[in-house]
Design a protein around this motif. Structure first.
Motif, PDB file in Angstrom:
ATOM      1  N   ASP A  93       0.747  -1.112   0.029  1.00 44.61           N
ATOM      2  CA  ASP A  93      -0.048   0.047   0.026  1.00 44.61           C
ATOM      3  C   ASP A  93       0.780   1.125  -0.057  1.00 44.61           C
ATOM      4  OD1 ASP A  93      -2.354  -1.777   0.061  1.00 44.61           O
ATOM      5  OD2 ASP A  93      -2.179  -1.527   2.468  1.00 44.61           O
ATOM      6  N   ALA A  94       2.261   1.040   0.753  1.00 46.01           N
ATOM      7  CA  ALA A  94       2.924   2.228   0.659  1.00 46.01           C
ATOM      8  C   ALA A  94       3.807   2.434  -0.689  1.00 46.01           C
ATOM      9  CB  ALA A  94       3.982   2.207   1.503  1.00 46.01           C
ATOM     10  N   VAL A  95       3.603   1.866  -1.715  1.00 49.45           N
ATOM     11  CA  VAL A  95       4.360   2.018  -3.080  1.00 49.45           C
ATOM     12  C   VAL A  95       4.039   3.362  -3.786  1.00 49.45           C
ATOM     13  CG1 VAL A  95       4.850   1.039  -5.453  1.00 49.45           C
ATOM     14  CG2 VAL A  95       4.528  -0.378  -3.661  1.00 49.45           C
ATOM     15  N   ALA A  96       2.791   3.532  -3.454  1.00 52.81           N
ATOM     16  CA  ALA A  96       2.307   5.098  -4.161  1.00 52.81           C
ATOM     17  C   ALA A  96       3.032   6.252  -3.387  1.00 52.81           C
ATOM     18  CB  ALA A  96       0.979   5.162  -4.460  1.00 52.81           C
ATOM     19  N   THR A  97       2.970   5.939  -2.080  1.00 57.50           N
ATOM     20  CA  THR A  97       3.653   7.192  -1.458  1.00 57.50           C
ATOM     21  C   THR A  97       5.056   7.450  -1.759  1.00 57.50           C
ATOM     22  OG1 THR A  97       1.909   6.835   0.363  1.00 57.50           O
ATOM     23  CG2 THR A  97       3.798   8.156   0.870  1.00 57.50           C
ATOM     24  N   LEU A  98       5.788   6.217  -1.876  1.00 60.47           N
ATOM     25  CA  LEU A  98       7.227   6.056  -2.010  1.00 60.47           C
ATOM     26  C   LEU A  98       7.600   6.758  -3.419  1.00 60.47           C
ATOM     27  CD1 LEU A  98      10.088   5.163  -1.360  1.00 60.47           C
ATOM     28  CD2 LEU A  98       9.397   3.071  -2.184  1.00 60.47           C
ATOM     29  N   THR A  99       6.709   6.354  -4.169  1.00 56.67           N
ATOM     30  CA  THR A  99       7.036   7.074  -5.575  1.00 56.67           C
ATOM     31  C   THR A  99       6.702   8.435  -5.573  1.00 56.67           C
ATOM     32  OG1 THR A  99       6.066   5.167  -6.772  1.00 56.67           O
ATOM     33  CG2 THR A  99       6.180   6.663  -8.087  1.00 56.67           C
ATOM     34  N   SER A 100       5.942   9.048  -4.797  1.00 56.58           N
ATOM     35  CA  SER A 100       5.890  10.321  -4.776  1.00 56.58           C
ATOM     36  C   SER A 100       6.945  11.123  -3.862  1.00 56.58           C
ATOM     37  CB  SER A 100       4.369  10.930  -3.998  1.00 56.58           C
ATOM     38  OG  SER A 100       3.269  10.336  -4.716  1.00 56.58           O
ATOM     39  N   GLU A 101       7.179  10.220  -2.915  1.00 53.27           N
ATOM     40  CA  GLU A 101       8.710  10.880  -2.199  1.00 53.27           C
ATOM     41  C   GLU A 101       9.839  10.942  -3.117  1.00 53.27           C
ATOM     42  OE1 GLU A 101       7.139   9.021   2.036  1.00 53.27           O
ATOM     43  OE2 GLU A 101       8.870   8.394   1.083  1.00 53.27           O
ATOM     44  N   ILE A 102      10.021   9.875  -3.958  1.00 52.50           N
ATOM     45  CA  ILE A 102      11.173   9.712  -4.917  1.00 52.50           C
ATOM     46  C   ILE A 102      10.734  10.837  -6.050  1.00 52.50           C
ATOM     47  CG2 ILE A 102      12.220   8.447  -6.757  1.00 52.50           C
ATOM     48  CD1 ILE A 102      11.396   6.103  -5.178  1.00 52.50           C
ATOM     49  N   GLU A 103       9.784  11.051  -6.565  1.00 50.75           N
ATOM     50  CA  GLU A 103       9.766  12.263  -7.466  1.00 50.75           C
ATOM     51  C   GLU A 103       9.987  13.641  -6.735  1.00 50.75           C
ATOM     52  OE1 GLU A 103       5.572  11.845  -8.719  1.00 50.75           O
ATOM     53  OE2 GLU A 103       6.139  10.295 -10.192  1.00 50.75           O
ATOM     54  N   ASP A 104       9.510  13.725  -5.585  1.00 49.50           N
ATOM     55  CA  ASP A 104       9.891  14.954  -4.958  1.00 49.50           C
ATOM     56  C   ASP A 104      11.441  15.310  -4.761  1.00 49.50           C
ATOM     57  OD1 ASP A 104       7.341  15.515  -4.724  1.00 49.50           O
ATOM     58  OD2 ASP A 104       6.955  14.970  -2.698  1.00 49.50           O
ATOM     59  N   TRP A 105      11.892  13.903  -4.603  1.00 52.64           N
ATOM     60  CA  TRP A 105      13.631  14.190  -4.276  1.00 52.64           C
ATOM     61  C   TRP A 105      14.226  14.540  -5.461  1.00 52.64           C
ATOM     62  CZ3 TRP A 105      17.477  11.248  -6.126  1.00 52.64           C
ATOM     63  CH2 TRP A 105      18.804  11.311  -5.525  1.00 52.64           C
TER      64      TRP A 105
END
Length: 388
Positions: A212-224
């Motif tokens: 369930d946290a894959v989408a959140t992780l993807t967003s964090e990576i994009e922000d980084w």
């Protein structure tokens, strides 16, 4: 009995459902990479319908890896890797094979839980210090051993490319395994792989804490990436198993709906049982109700009396049902362990299940006890006393 059976069925179904979901999630984590999000520098670009090599492609560094670990709280681990090929040989047999070599950092044991037939993986200190160690795939070890057991190479010195390395582990055999592969510490990538690494570009794979946290992780990576690199979309590709994630989310939704339906049926059975019991109680105690109203009890007093009894029956039945339901769930899990190899399947006692059972007991008592209580409170005192 109606409430006990209903609540027991509810608790057993929810506990087994939680256990199955936890087991499925652990298996998904163990045997698939759907929780992984990979960052790869673009080495080719599509221009006018043809792929053209990118000039001066972006090169990710260990400093980027450290920064990503700090800026992505949804990731449980991050690994930098570089792939290539090299000759692997063992002087003991004289055999050599060309193998795919993966040079990885220390968190690889978390992001890739590929089991070992024997031995161990390299430690974080070995990974940082470029210790002369290597972990071989089963097929490569079997070929090099030349008739000996594949695990007999553990402790032996093989040559990976131009350098000698000690075999510290052998991966377990996989069905349909093709080709030869080996894993070495990331610090040894340049000396071992030279220019054979694919485009010479390291990649970083991050593993989410849950599906369930894959989408959140993807967003964090994009922000980084947005803060660190200009126009990063043209220079870096983010790889996510979107189709697989969608199928997993759909499967979990179906499972939750199915379990909710079973739970609803179970509680409906218990509620109807309470209503029937209270209706029978009203009929049997008609004279008592008439006497109480004759000596001053009003409609509210009678209604509260029967609602209280309904809630009390629900509460006691709920307590006994919880114990019975957990026992049924434990028995079912024990039977599953005997029938199939499912060591990761354990009974899950969720606080949410216990709280919901207690809450539903009160709600069922109030809902299904309302009609009998209302019927009792509206009886005429004279007709009630004359009732046989």
């Amino acid at each position: 009995m109606g409430v006990i059976i209903g609540v027991a069925a509810l608790v057993a179904v929810l506990s087994l459902g939680d256990a199955m979901q936890a087991f499925v999630r652990s298996e998904i984590d163990r045997v698939t990479d759907v929780q992984s999000v990979t960052i790869e520098p673009r080495t080719f670009r599509l221009i006018d319908g043809s792929w053209e090599p990118v000039r001066n492609p972006l090169v990710l560094t260990l400093a980027d890896l450290s920064s990503l670990k700090r800026e992505t709280p949804s990731a449980q681990a991050a690994v930098m890797s570089r792939g290539g090929s090299a000759r692997v040989s063992w002087p003991g047999s004289g055999k050599q094979r060309k193998a795919t070599i993966a040079a990885v950092t220390e968190d690889i044991a978390i992001t890739d839980r590929r089991p070992l037939a024997d031995g161990r993986s390299f430690t974080p200190r070995e990974a940082l210090a470029n210790a002369p160690v290597v972990v071989l795939s089963w097929r490569l070890a079997e070929e090099l051993a030349d008739g000996r057991p594949a695990t007999s190479l553990i402790g032996q010195e093989v040559r990976v490319g131009p350098l000698p390395r000690v075999v510290i582990g052998v991966f377990a055999a996989r069905q349909g395994e093709r080709g030869y592969s080996a894993r070495i510490p990331y610090a040894g990538a340049a000396a071992t792989l030279g220019n054979s690494a694919v485009a010479g570009a390291p990649s970083i794979a991050l593993k989410a804490r849950s599906v369930d946290a894959v989408a959140t992780l993807t967003s964090e990576i994009e922000d980084w990436l947005a803060l660190r690199f200009q126009r990063w979309e043209d220079r870096i590709e983010i790889i996510v198993a979107e189709a697989e994630l969608a199928e997993i989310a759909r499967a979990f939704l179906i499972m939750k709906l199915f379990l909710g339906l079973l739970a609803g049926i179970s509680m409906l059975v218990g509620g109807i049982g309470i209503m029937n019991i209270m209706l029978a109680s009203v009929t049997e105690r008609t004279r008592e109700i008439g006497i109480r109203k004759a000596i001053g009890a009003n409609v509210r007093d009678i209604r509260v009396q029967f609602l209280t009894e309904a809630v009390a029956i629900s509460a006691v039945g709920s307590g006994l049902g919880v114990v019975l339901g957990l026992s049924i769930a434990a028995l079912a899990v024990g039977v599953m362990h005997l029938m199939v190899d499912a060591e990761g399947l354990q009974v899950v006692i969720s606080p949410w299940t216990l709280v919901m059972s207690a809450t539903l007991a009160v709600i069922i008592g109030l809902v299904f006890g309302t009609y009998p209580a209302r019927r009792a409170s509206h009886l005429s005192p004279i007709d009630a006393i004359r009732h046989e």
